[in-house]
Design an enzyme around this catalytic site. Structure first.
Site, PDB file in Angstrom:
ATOM      1  N   HIS A  93       1.013   1.327   8.199  1.00 58.95           N
ATOM      2  CA  HIS A  93       0.740   2.588   7.499  1.00 58.95           C
ATOM      3  C   HIS A  93       0.905   2.438   5.988  1.00 58.95           C
ATOM      4  O   HIS A  93       1.566   3.238   5.332  1.00 58.95           O
ATOM      5  CB  HIS A  93       1.641   3.708   8.023  1.00 58.95           C
ATOM      6  CG  HIS A  93       1.385   4.043   9.460  1.00 58.95           C
ATOM      7  ND1 HIS A  93       1.582   3.138  10.478  1.00 58.95           N
ATOM      8  CD2 HIS A  93       0.935   5.179  10.052  1.00 58.95           C
ATOM      9  CE1 HIS A  93       1.272   3.709  11.630  1.00 58.95           C
ATOM     10  NE2 HIS A  93       0.875   4.933  11.397  1.00 58.95           N
TER      11      HIS A  93
ATOM     12  N   PHE B  51       8.831   3.599   4.136  1.00 63.67           N
ATOM     13  CA  PHE B  51      10.284   3.678   4.347  1.00 63.67           C
ATOM     14  C   PHE B  51      10.951   2.310   4.437  1.00 63.67           C
ATOM     15  O   PHE B  51      12.148   2.176   4.226  1.00 63.67           O
ATOM     16  CB  PHE B  51      10.574   4.498   5.608  1.00 63.67           C
ATOM     17  CG  PHE B  51       9.742   5.753   5.669  1.00 63.67           C
ATOM     18  CD1 PHE B  51       9.764   6.646   4.607  1.00 63.67           C
ATOM     19  CD2 PHE B  51       8.899   6.011   6.722  1.00 63.67           C
ATOM     20  CE1 PHE B  51       8.974   7.774   4.608  1.00 63.67           C
ATOM     21  CE2 PHE B  51       8.095   7.142   6.742  1.00 63.67           C
ATOM     22  CZ  PHE B  51       8.140   8.028   5.685  1.00 63.67           C
TER      23      PHE B  51
ATOM     24  N   SER C 270       3.807   3.502  16.920  1.00 61.79           N
ATOM     25  CA  SER C 270       2.918   3.509  15.743  1.00 61.79           C
ATOM     26  C   SER C 270       2.825   2.140  15.093  1.00 61.79           C
ATOM     27  O   SER C 270       1.833   1.822  14.448  1.00 61.79           O
ATOM     28  CB  SER C 270       3.436   4.496  14.702  1.00 61.79           C
ATOM     29  OG  SER C 270       3.621   5.762  15.264  1.00 61.79           O
TER      30      SER C 270
ATOM     31  N   ASP D  70      -1.961  12.062   5.809  1.00 59.62           N
ATOM     32  CA  ASP D  70      -0.521  12.250   5.624  1.00 59.62           C
ATOM     33  C   ASP D  70      -0.150  12.491   4.160  1.00 59.62           C
ATOM     34  O   ASP D  70       0.918  13.007   3.859  1.00 59.62           O
ATOM     35  CB  ASP D  70       0.261  11.038   6.151  1.00 59.62           C
ATOM     36  CG  ASP D  70       0.342  11.039   7.670  1.00 59.62           C
ATOM     37  OD1 ASP D  70       0.130  12.124   8.261  1.00 59.62           O
ATOM     38  OD2 ASP D  70       0.593   9.980   8.257  1.00 59.62           O
TER      39      ASP D  70
ATOM     40  N   ARG E  23      -2.480  -3.330  12.516  1.00 59.65           N
ATOM     41  CA  ARG E  23      -1.192  -3.177  13.222  1.00 59.65           C
ATOM     42  C   ARG E  23      -1.288  -3.690  14.660  1.00 59.65           C
ATOM     43  O   ARG E  23      -0.312  -4.180  15.217  1.00 59.65           O
ATOM     44  CB  ARG E  23      -0.723  -1.715  13.193  1.00 59.65           C
ATOM     45  CG  ARG E  23      -1.631  -0.768  13.931  1.00 59.65           C
ATOM     46  CD  ARG E  23      -1.067   0.646  13.974  1.00 59.65           C
ATOM     47  NE  ARG E  23      -2.041   1.572  14.536  1.00 59.65           N
ATOM     48  CZ  ARG E  23      -1.795   2.847  14.784  1.00 59.65           C
ATOM     49  NH1 ARG E  23      -0.606   3.357  14.523  1.00 59.65           N
ATOM     50  NH2 ARG E  23      -2.721   3.630  15.289  1.00 59.65           N
TER      51      ARG E  23
ATOM     52  N   GLU F  37      16.341   3.218   8.268  1.00 60.16           N
ATOM     53  CA  GLU F  37      15.738   1.952   7.829  1.00 60.16           C
ATOM     54  C   GLU F  37      16.721   1.041   7.107  1.00 60.16           C
ATOM     55  O   GLU F  37      16.581  -0.186   7.140  1.00 60.16           O
ATOM     56  CB  GLU F  37      14.530   2.229   6.925  1.00 60.16           C
ATOM     57  CG  GLU F  37      13.360   2.922   7.613  1.00 60.16           C
ATOM     58  CD  GLU F  37      13.540   4.435   7.731  1.00 60.16           C
ATOM     59  OE1 GLU F  37      14.508   4.979   7.141  1.00 60.16           O
ATOM     60  OE2 GLU F  37      12.725   5.076   8.411  1.00 60.16           O
TER      61      GLU F  37
END
Lengths: 320, 285
Positions: free
Chosen positions: A114, A88, A42, A122, A15, A63
């Site tokens: 992610h 998402f 993030s 998570d 990322r 989204e």
């Protein structure tokens, strides 16, 4: 690639490479815009947002709207990057990506961080393992899963240069940086990390480097494995797949994704169309996973170097 | 540059032509959405012949107003408005939904001049319109964004995500027009899933809201002009329309939402519309 592949100096998440690439693009081109759905830090979009607030749109936790707004912005001639967690976007907004973006044929690029089991603690709701299957089914969509931070940076820059939508899949997991700024990156062209003649391992994303380490372990067992960094899953590098199918007579695909619909499917489809060589698809086998640290999960699901080596060894027995 | 039509009588006559086109197109296509398309003839006439700054001879004119159609299923009326204003030959209208046609069953951007966006799945157009309005505002462009939405698609959550963002960015350059015809495929909106009080909902989301008779072309134009005078807030014009308006047997009947006329239906509809046209032409003003 770095001089000694066994000794990477840095570990960074892919990322970060996206964030750097986006910032570079923003500095060079005032037509580059970015959007985020409440996860700008993030997804590392905040580096761009801090520098170019006028070209950054914070859409909130929405989204579906984000994909549509991005389409509208791109419609005005902008190059747009949309960032969210992969669970998402595209997890929630497939219809909007399909119609508002792909069927409208606008230059919107989706950065999904992610992804996969490396999201770790998570848990399964956030460990999306189906995103590549979704994205590679869409007409006009390019699907890229960079192997390290440097490649993620280059992939981001490359995505801006093509006019069709791109999907860039990254992770928050720290992984070794083994490519260098001098390495050439071309969408649709895989790169060979290690040559070999017994089996060809095709990998993408965060498990690519461990696939190389697996090959090093296999060498000690007398197995000569080629390792190919197949960063572009669509359009997949058919030339390389057919070349290594012939050269090795066995392909093992490795990915932090379901075995249904990911790189494994792309490779198997190519091979089934053109030649008859066994393809073992290794990844997550049609199930949800669970909470744990990323390294624990990679170990449990045999996606660390030892696990990958074991899988390849099993397939070698079947081959002979 | 396109010349605006200011005579209400002329505009009403254009709306009549558009209604007749839609009836013929849907009969030829043997499928499509009759009631909504016919009920929107007055609004599309107001937009394409008066409100919008556009140039059919130069569809990509950079300073044109953007018209985003969200409820793409009403595209027969959209295609007729485009053809009648000169974007493409009228004969092509009869190719709707046929193999090789540029007139897809739901609009496809790039297929025909004048189409800004591909649409179909409900709830998406307003988001695209918001994106365009954000760019126009950020770059201080003079052009405005108009977005046609349906009442049924207010049931899509995305509509409200877009509504919130439009208010956040104070998009005074965005005018949405809602076709409040009260019908959707399975019945009346207030029975399927009530959307009322819809005006209060948009007001509470930070929008300027105008209610208007969706068959009164002058009032539709006035409402659009009023929306231009409102700064820092997007406008939702709730246009109250009668589905199938001016075709007696289609008016107010949700059964006509998604079906085309038979030959008999077409003949009857065209004869009613012709009678209306004759009466309108005889009128003084």
């Amino acid at each position: 690639m770095i001089a000694d592949l066994n000794k990477p100096e840095a570990k960074k998440p892919t990322r970060d490479g996206f964030g750097k690439g986006l910032l570079e693009l923003g500095e060079k081109d005032s037509n580059v815009w970015a959007l985020s759905a409440d996860v700008s830090e993030s997804t590392r979009t905040h580096w761009f947002a801090e520098k170019f607030p006028g070209r950054f749109i914070q859409v909130g936790v929405a989204e579906q709207n984000m994909a549509g707004v991005a389409s509208g912005i791109a419609h005005c001639g902008k190059t747009v990057f949309v960032s969210a967690f992969a669970a998402f976007s595209p997890g929630r907004n497939f219809d909007q990506i399909r119609v508002s973006v792909c069927y409208n044929d606008v230059n919107v690029n989706f950065h999904a961080s992610h992804s996969g089991i490396t999201v770790g603690p998570d848990g399964a709701s956030h460990q999306i393992l189906e995103d590549i299957a979704l994205m590679r089914s869409l007409p006009n969509m390019i699907v890229i899963s960079p192997a390290d931070m440097e490649e993620a940076r280059k992939a981001t820059i490359a995505a801006a240069a093509v006019k069709t939508p791109c999907y860039i899949r990254t992770s928050r997991q720290n992984t070794p940086v083994f490519t260098t700024p001098d390495d050439k990156f071309e969408i649709g062209k895989s790169s060979v990390i290690r040559e070999g003649k017994d089996v060809a391992i095709f990998a993408h994303g965060v498990v690519t480097y461990d696939s190389f380490l697996a090959a090093e372990k296999l060498r000690q067992k007398g197995i000569d494995a080629a390792v190919i960094n197949c960063h572009t899953i669509k359009p997949v590098d058919e030339e390389a797949i057919l070349k290594y199918a012939k050269q090795c007579g066995l392909i093992v695909t490795v990915e932090d994704h379901q075995v249904i619909g990911g790189l494994g499917s792309a490779v198997a489809e190519t091979v089934a169309d053109r030649c008859h060589v066994p393809v073992k698809r290794h990844g997550i086998y049609d199930r949800f996973c669970e909470s744990a640290s990323a390294s624990e999960l990679l170990q449990k699901y045999q996606l660390d170097a030892d696990g990958i080596a074991r899988k390849v060894e099993e397939e070698m027995k079947v081959k002979k | 540059m396109w010349k605006k039509v200011h005579s209400i009588k002329k505009l009403n006559l254009i709306a009549n032509v558009i209604r007749q086109d839609v009836v013929k197109m849907l009969y030829e296509a043997k499928s499509g959405h009759s009631a909504g398309s016919i009920g929107l003839a007055d609004i599309f006439t107001a937009l394409y012949f008066n409100v919008l700054y556009h140039d059919p001879a130069n569809p990509d004119w950079p300073d044109r107003d953007r018209f985003v159609l969200s409820n793409g299923h009403v595209c027969p009326v959209f295609y007729s408005a485009l053809a009648n204003s000169g974007y493409f030959p009228k004969e092509e209208l009869m190719t709707l939904r046929k193999l090789g046609s540029r007139l897809q069953g739901h609009p496809h951007r790039g297929a025909l001049p004048g189409i800004e966006n591909s649409s179909g799945p409900l709830g998406q157009g307003l988001s695209q319109a918001v994106g365009m309005a954000i760019v126009a505002k950020s770059e201080r462009k003079k052009w405005r964004v108009y977005c046609m939405v349906s009442d049924g698609e207010q049931q899509e959550g995305q509509s409200w995500e877009a509504a919130m963002l439009a208010a956040k960015y104070r998009l005074g350059n965005l005018t949405a027009i809602m076709d409040r015809n009260n019908i959707q495929i399975d019945g009346y909106t207030e029975e399927v899933l009530p959307i009322e009080p819809i005006a209060e909902k948009y007001r509470s989301f930070g929008w300027n809201v105008i209610n208007v008779d969706g068959h009164n072309i002058k009032k539709i134009i006035d409402a659009c002009n009023e929306s231009k005078a409102v700064y820092e807030r997007p406008t939702m014009i709730i246009a109250h329309t009668i589905p199938g308006k001016a075709v007696s047997f289609m008016e107010q009947r949700f059964e006509w939402h998604g079906k085309p006329p038979s030959q008999e239906d077409m003949n009857r509809a065209l004869s009613e519309l012709e009678n209306m046209r004759t009466i309108m032409e005889e009128e003084e003003i």
